[in-house]
Structures are given as structure tokens and as C-alpha cells.
Design a protein around this motif. Structure first.
Motif, PDB file in Angstrom:
ATOM      1  N   VAL A  60       0.848  -1.193   0.000  1.00 43.46           N
ATOM      2  CA  VAL A  60       0.000   0.000   0.000  1.00 43.46           C
ATOM      3  C   VAL A  60       0.884   1.243   0.000  1.00 43.46           C
ATOM      4  O   VAL A  60       2.035   1.216   0.444  1.00 43.46           O
ATOM      5  N   ALA A  61       0.320   2.341  -0.514  1.00 42.69           N
ATOM      6  CA  ALA A  61       0.992   3.636  -0.503  1.00 42.69           C
ATOM      7  C   ALA A  61      -0.042   4.686  -0.113  1.00 42.69           C
ATOM      8  O   ALA A  61      -1.080   4.797  -0.766  1.00 42.69           O
ATOM      9  N   PRO A  62       0.226   5.445   0.960  1.00 39.33           N
ATOM     10  CA  PRO A  62      -0.744   6.464   1.366  1.00 39.33           C
ATOM     11  C   PRO A  62      -0.740   7.644   0.394  1.00 39.33           C
ATOM     12  O   PRO A  62       0.279   7.999  -0.179  1.00 39.33           O
ATOM     13  N   ARG A  63      -1.906   8.262   0.217  1.00 36.79           N
ATOM     14  CA  ARG A  63      -2.068   9.438  -0.635  1.00 36.79           C
ATOM     15  C   ARG A  63      -2.859  10.475   0.159  1.00 36.79           C
ATOM     16  O   ARG A  63      -3.648  10.135   1.043  1.00 36.79           O
ATOM     17  N   GLY A  64      -2.696  11.721  -0.195  1.00 34.89           N
ATOM     18  CA  GLY A  64      -3.469  12.795   0.442  1.00 34.89           C
ATOM     19  C   GLY A  64      -3.275  12.843   1.934  1.00 34.89           C
ATOM     20  O   GLY A  64      -4.267  12.912   2.666  1.00 34.89           O
ATOM     21  N   PHE A  65      -2.017  12.802   2.415  1.00 30.26           N
ATOM     22  CA  PHE A  65      -1.671  12.844   3.840  1.00 30.26           C
ATOM     23  C   PHE A  65      -2.358  11.724   4.615  1.00 30.26           C
ATOM     24  O   PHE A  65      -2.760  11.902   5.762  1.00 30.26           O
ATOM     25  N   GLY A  66      -2.528  10.575   4.000  1.00 32.81           N
ATOM     26  CA  GLY A  66      -3.113   9.413   4.667  1.00 32.81           C
ATOM     27  C   GLY A  66      -4.621   9.348   4.595  1.00 32.81           C
ATOM     28  O   GLY A  66      -5.225   8.446   5.173  1.00 32.81           O
ATOM     29  N   GLY A  67      -5.258  10.248   3.888  1.00 30.23           N
ATOM     30  CA  GLY A  67      -6.721  10.251   3.770  1.00 30.23           C
ATOM     31  C   GLY A  67      -7.230   9.090   2.931  1.00 30.23           C
ATOM     32  O   GLY A  67      -8.325   8.588   3.149  1.00 30.23           O
TER      33      GLY A  67
END
Length: 195
Positions: free
Chosen positions: A152-159
């Protein structure tokens, strides 16, 4: 041109054995055997017939003997862990706000398309991704036993986050804009090892 073979010479009365000798004079005799082309073998399925005794006949000893008991494992019913539309609410809101810019317009169209036509369903046995787009309808079902690794890769500051599922056969499945991506990854990894 005449085919010369002893078996053919016997079956054809026109050609004699003397005509089947090589025309070139040599001290060696022709010793190469005639090779026939064989047809490929025909495979037939075996059929099983069940013979039942009539009303007046007694059943035979083999029919009366009960079959050995085989332990039957009861399968657990398939329960849904998470089901929903593709795309995160945060990603959709941000895409719509920035969609008026020329640079972000294609990303906005992709985000709205994922939200409208992409559905995810995670159960305790498999993962189902269905696309209901009017142009491209497809459904992918992957059993957890076929998965090798999940990243997994977080996007939008983890949103929201993106998820890549690597299969044992070498393929990959990318799930973009997932809410609860860490929980889904933990669920998939738990189900990978328990099946």
C-alpha cells in the motif's frame, strides 16, 4: 517415381520385386526400413455405469458393502468484510475542487469514473472487483490463496491510499483511491495465511 517396399509390392500386382531394386549399382544393399506415419492415438473417456438390482433380485456383495467413510470438512460460509464503491470521499472532494484547472481535469474525470462504476467486495475467501462502466464491463475475482504480496501507498496525507496486489502467477492488481486501505491490507494478509 515408384514406391518400392516389399509389402507394397505384394499388394500391387503391377510392380514386381525386380523393379523395386535400386537403379544405382552399388555393393551395399538398401537396408533402411520403410517408416510409416502413424496416426495420433485416440483418447476415449471412460464411462462409469451404475447397475441397480431389480425389485426381485438381491443386491450383490459388492453393492451391499458400504463405502469407506471419508471425513468431510465443513466449509465456513463466506462473510463480507467490506463492500463499497471505488474511490475515497476525500479524493473525490479534492478532485472536484481542483477539477477546474486544466492540469487536474483528467484526474478528476478518473476519480468520478471510479466512484460511479467501480465496486469492491472483500470477503473471508476472496476479493471481487467489478467494473460496471457502459464501455467496459468486467469482474475480477481473486482467491486469497492466489495472492503473494500486498503493498500500500498512502495518498493525500493518509486520507486514502493505493494498493497493489501481487499474484503468485506473476500478475498484479492495482486498487486506486481506497479508503481504509490499511485495514483492508491487514484483512487480506490475515486471510492469506489462514486459508
Amino acid at each position: 517415381f515408384v514406391l518400392c517396399h516389399p509389402k507394397m509390392a505384394l499388394s500391387m500386382s503391377v510392380v514386381s520385386r525386380a523393379q523395386c531394386r535400386p537403379a544405382v549399382s552399388s555393393t551395399r544393399a538398401y537396408t533402411k526400413p520403410f517408416t510409416a506415419v502413424r496416426a495420433p492415438p485416440v483418447f476415449r473417456s471412460r464411462r462409469t455405469y451404475v447397475v441397480r438390482a431389480s425389485e426381485g433380485e438381491a443386491p450383490s456383495a459388492s453393492a451391499a458393502a458400504p463405502a469407506p467413510a471419508v471425513p468431510v470438512q465443513e466449509e465456513t460460509p463466506e462473510t463480507v468484510f467490506l463492500e463499497g464503491n471505488g474511490g475515497s470521499n476525500t479524493e473525490l472532494a479534492l478532485s472536484l475542487l481542483l477539477g477546474f484547472t486544466l492540469v487536474y481535469a483528467p484526474l478528476t474525470i478518473a476519480s468520478v469514473g471510479r466512484r460511479l462504476w467501480l465496486n469492491y467486495k472483500f470477503t473471508n475467501k476472496r476479493l471481487i472487483v467489478s467494473n460496471t462502466s457502459p464501455l467496459f464491463k468486467r469482474q475480477v475475482q481473486i482467491a486469497y490463496s492466489e495472492i503473494k504480496e500486498v503493498r500500500v501507498a498512502p495518498r493525500g496525507f493518509g486520507g486514502w491510499g493505493d494498493m497493489v496486489i501481487f499474484l503468485k502467477k506473476g500478475g498484479t492488481l492495482e486498487l486506486v483511491g481506497m479508503e481504509k486501505y490499511q485495514e483492508i491490507k491487514a484483512h487480506i494478509e490475515k486471510c492469506m495465511w489462514t486459508l
